[in-house]
Design a protein around this motif. Structure first.
Motif, short mmCIF file in Angstrom:
data_model
loop_
_atom_site.label_atom_id
_atom_site.label_comp_id
_atom_site.label_asym_id
_atom_site.label_seq_id
_atom_site.Cartn_x
_atom_site.Cartn_y
_atom_site.Cartn_z
N ALA A 119 37.99 22.29 44.29
CA ALA A 119 38.34 22.53 45.68
C ALA A 119 37.74 23.83 46.19
O ALA A 119 37.22 23.91 47.30
N ARG A 120 37.78 24.85 45.35
CA ARG A 120 37.20 26.13 45.76
C ARG A 120 35.68 26.04 45.87
O ARG A 120 35.08 26.65 46.75
N MET A 121 35.06 25.28 44.98
CA MET A 121 33.62 25.08 45.04
C MET A 121 33.24 24.38 46.34
O MET A 121 32.30 24.79 47.04
N ALA A 122 33.98 23.33 46.68
CA ALA A 122 33.70 22.59 47.91
C ALA A 122 33.96 23.46 49.13
O ALA A 122 33.20 23.43 50.11
N GLU A 123 35.04 24.22 49.10
CA GLU A 123 35.38 25.09 50.22
C GLU A 123 34.32 26.16 50.43
O GLU A 123 33.89 26.42 51.56
N LEU A 165 32.33 22.47 52.80
CA LEU A 165 32.77 21.09 52.98
C LEU A 165 34.11 21.07 53.71
O LEU A 165 34.90 22.01 53.63
N ASP A 166 34.37 19.97 54.41
CA ASP A 166 35.51 19.89 55.33
C ASP A 166 36.77 19.31 54.72
O ASP A 166 37.87 19.62 55.19
N ILE A 202 39.67 24.43 53.56
CA ILE A 202 39.28 23.04 53.39
C ILE A 202 40.45 22.11 53.71
O ILE A 202 41.61 22.41 53.39
N GLY A 203 40.16 20.98 54.36
CA GLY A 203 41.19 19.99 54.65
C GLY A 203 41.67 19.31 53.38
O GLY A 203 40.91 19.14 52.41
N LEU A 204 42.94 18.90 53.37
CA LEU A 204 43.57 18.31 52.18
C LEU A 204 44.12 16.94 52.57
O LEU A 204 45.11 16.84 53.29
N THR A 262 42.80 24.77 62.26
CA THR A 262 43.41 23.61 61.63
C THR A 262 42.32 22.58 61.29
O THR A 262 41.18 22.68 61.77
N LEU A 263 42.68 21.62 60.47
CA LEU A 263 41.75 20.55 60.14
C LEU A 263 41.35 19.78 61.40
O LEU A 263 40.19 19.42 61.59
N ARG A 264 42.31 19.55 62.27
CA ARG A 264 42.02 18.83 63.52
C ARG A 264 40.97 19.59 64.34
O ARG A 264 40.02 19.00 64.86
N GLU A 265 41.12 20.91 64.44
CA GLU A 265 40.14 21.72 65.16
C GLU A 265 38.80 21.72 64.45
O GLU A 265 37.75 21.66 65.08
N ARG A 266 38.84 21.77 63.14
CA ARG A 266 37.61 21.79 62.34
C ARG A 266 36.78 20.53 62.56
O ARG A 266 35.55 20.56 62.58
#
Length: 452
Positions: free
Chosen positions: A42-46, A50-51, A96-98, A428-432
């Motif tokens: 997750a940290r690598m993707a973030e 990545l979203d 990152i979104g979850l 937020t994820l929605r804003e992202r």
């Protein structure tokens, strides 16, 4: 044609060991049985920008074929419960979104809405729910049912389930919890809405016993490609995860689904479509092909045939000649969209049984690109710019190597072409994802009154 000002959404779809059915046999593969492996991914993707960190779910050990189940890591044995896992990742990531998968067939809408709202609060507005309709007989047995619901009934229940969950997320106004110590008022009663839902499948009074989520409503993801699945997505989903095996089918799906939105008062930008993509990349095409071949030789025919059974409808396979075409299959009641994809792929490419299961082995019918960084970027750019997608849910064949290959080799090329860009922190994820925040129903009523 370049989509001016837009960049690709990129998710990471995480599967034990990786998406190739033989990935776990690679000595370098992680099998994701430890939290620290998920944290590292997750940290690598973030860090790469990545979203989404996207988790599927299994609510059974898939033992239709005991012999095949013992030879693969894709049988549900290793799967942590997604919302539990993502709650841990919420504390170890920042942006990152979850996204967690949860079944509308075997969950309760009040409990699920509360869990996802809790994740949204714990993560600072980064939660998403992938709403699936479960059709596996083994899963049905685990929840006291003799068989799965028929396809139409599953989607009718799913529609009502999503409506209830979204209604519960709207239980409280955004500023209902005033916490005024001087007056002794903890919340404003005018900011409360009781759902009082009575439907064919659920009776839910409400309200939800948690403040409104930071996103208003957490992101809803839908993954069905049948007619019922597309109807559900067009009405309720923010994001669609889809399997498309060719650019032609992807662009047709995209146009079809986006074209359904106006009937529900929605605009094309209100729904984002992410096909799955298995990128197998190396510095040269020859090296990438060698990577794939090293995995393909690890595919046990028992596992390959079981994969083909699952994806082509689920009914038992008769004895097959591996070098002959797949014989006709009975219509699937459980996975209509995926069965159609597999049978169309076999017919379009003239594949025999062995070729078909090897073709499906890397990503189970999702798109795949094998090549150098330019090859992968070209394929992604073409689909994005011809309106076949709004981005991709990346499905590395092996973890973590497939992810690091993509980050190191493909992302710089996408950035050079202006296809990916930096996302702002603290959103937020929605804003992202460029999605509007839903208004609370009382605010919508006020707006209509003011307009009149």
């Amino acid at each position: 044609m370049r989509r001016r000002g837009e960049t690709m959404i990129l998710g990471l779809f995480v599967h034990p060991a990786g998406h190739h059915v033989a990935a776990w046999r690679d000595p370098a593969a992680w099998t994701l049985r430890q939290l620290h492996e998920h944290v590292a991914l997750a940290r690598m993707a973030e860090a790469a920008g990545l979203d989404l960190y996207f988790l599927a779910d299994f609510v059974e050990v898939q033992l239709e074929s005991i012999e095949a189940a013992g030879r693969k890591a894709h049988n549900g044995v290793y799967g942590f419960e997604p919302l539990t896992l993502l709650s841990a990742l919420a504390a170890t990531t920042r942006s990152i979104g979850l996204v967690a998968t949860a079944s509308t067939s075997f969950s309760d809408p009040y409990v699920l809405a509360r869990q996802v709202a809790s994740l949204d609060h714990l993560s600072g507005g980064r939660a998403g729910w992938n709403a699936v309709t479960s059709a596996d007989p083994g899963a049905a047995f685990n929840f006291g049912h003799q068989s799965p619901l028929p396809h139409a009934a599953r989607y009718a229940r799913a529609q009502e389930f999503v409506d209830v969950a979204q209604g519960l997320w709207d239980s409280w106004d955004d500023d209902a919890f005033v916490e005024d110590r001087a007056t002794g008022r903890f919340f404003d009663p005018a900011g409360l809405r009781r759902l009082d839902h009575v439907g064919d499948h659920f009776r839910v009074r409400g309200p939800l016993n948690i403040p409104r989520p930071p996103q208003g409503r957490p992101i809803v993801v839908q993954a069905g490609s049948s007619e019922a699945g597309k109807a559900l997505a067009a009405r309720t989903a923010d994001l669609v995860f889809t399997a498309q095996s060719s650019p032609a089918t992807a662009t047709a799906f995209y146009a079809d689904l986006k074209g359904r939105l106006p009937a529900h008062g929605r605009r094309p930008g209100d729904l984002k479509i992410l096909p799955g993509l298995v990128p197998i990349v190396a510095a040269t095409r020859a090296e990438a092909q060698t990577k794939l071949e090293k995995l393909q030789v690890l595919v046990d025919p028992v596992v390959g045939l079981d994969l083909l059974r699952n994806l082509s409808g689920g009914a038992p396979l008769p004895p097959l000649d591996l070098d002959a075409p797949l014989p006709p299959r009975p219509p699937s009641e459980t996975a209509q969209g995926r069965q159609s994809l597999v049978l169309d792929l076999a017919r379009r490419e003239g594949l025999n049984v062995r070729e078909l299961y090897l073709r499906l082995a890397p990503g189970r019918g999702h798109g795949q690109v094998v090549g150098d960084p330019g090859d992968v970027a070209d394929a992604m750019q073409h689909l994005f710019e011809t309106h076949g997608c709004d981005g991709f849910n990346l499905m590395p064949a092996v973890l973590p190597g497939g992810l690091t290959d993509f980050i190191d080799l493909v992302l710089p090329e996408l950035a050079r072409r202006g296809l990916v860009g930096e996302r702002p922190d603290g959103v937020t994820l929605r804003e992202r994802l460029g999605l509007a925040r839903p208004a609370w129903p009382r605010d919508e009523t006020k707006a209509r009154s003011a307009a009149s």
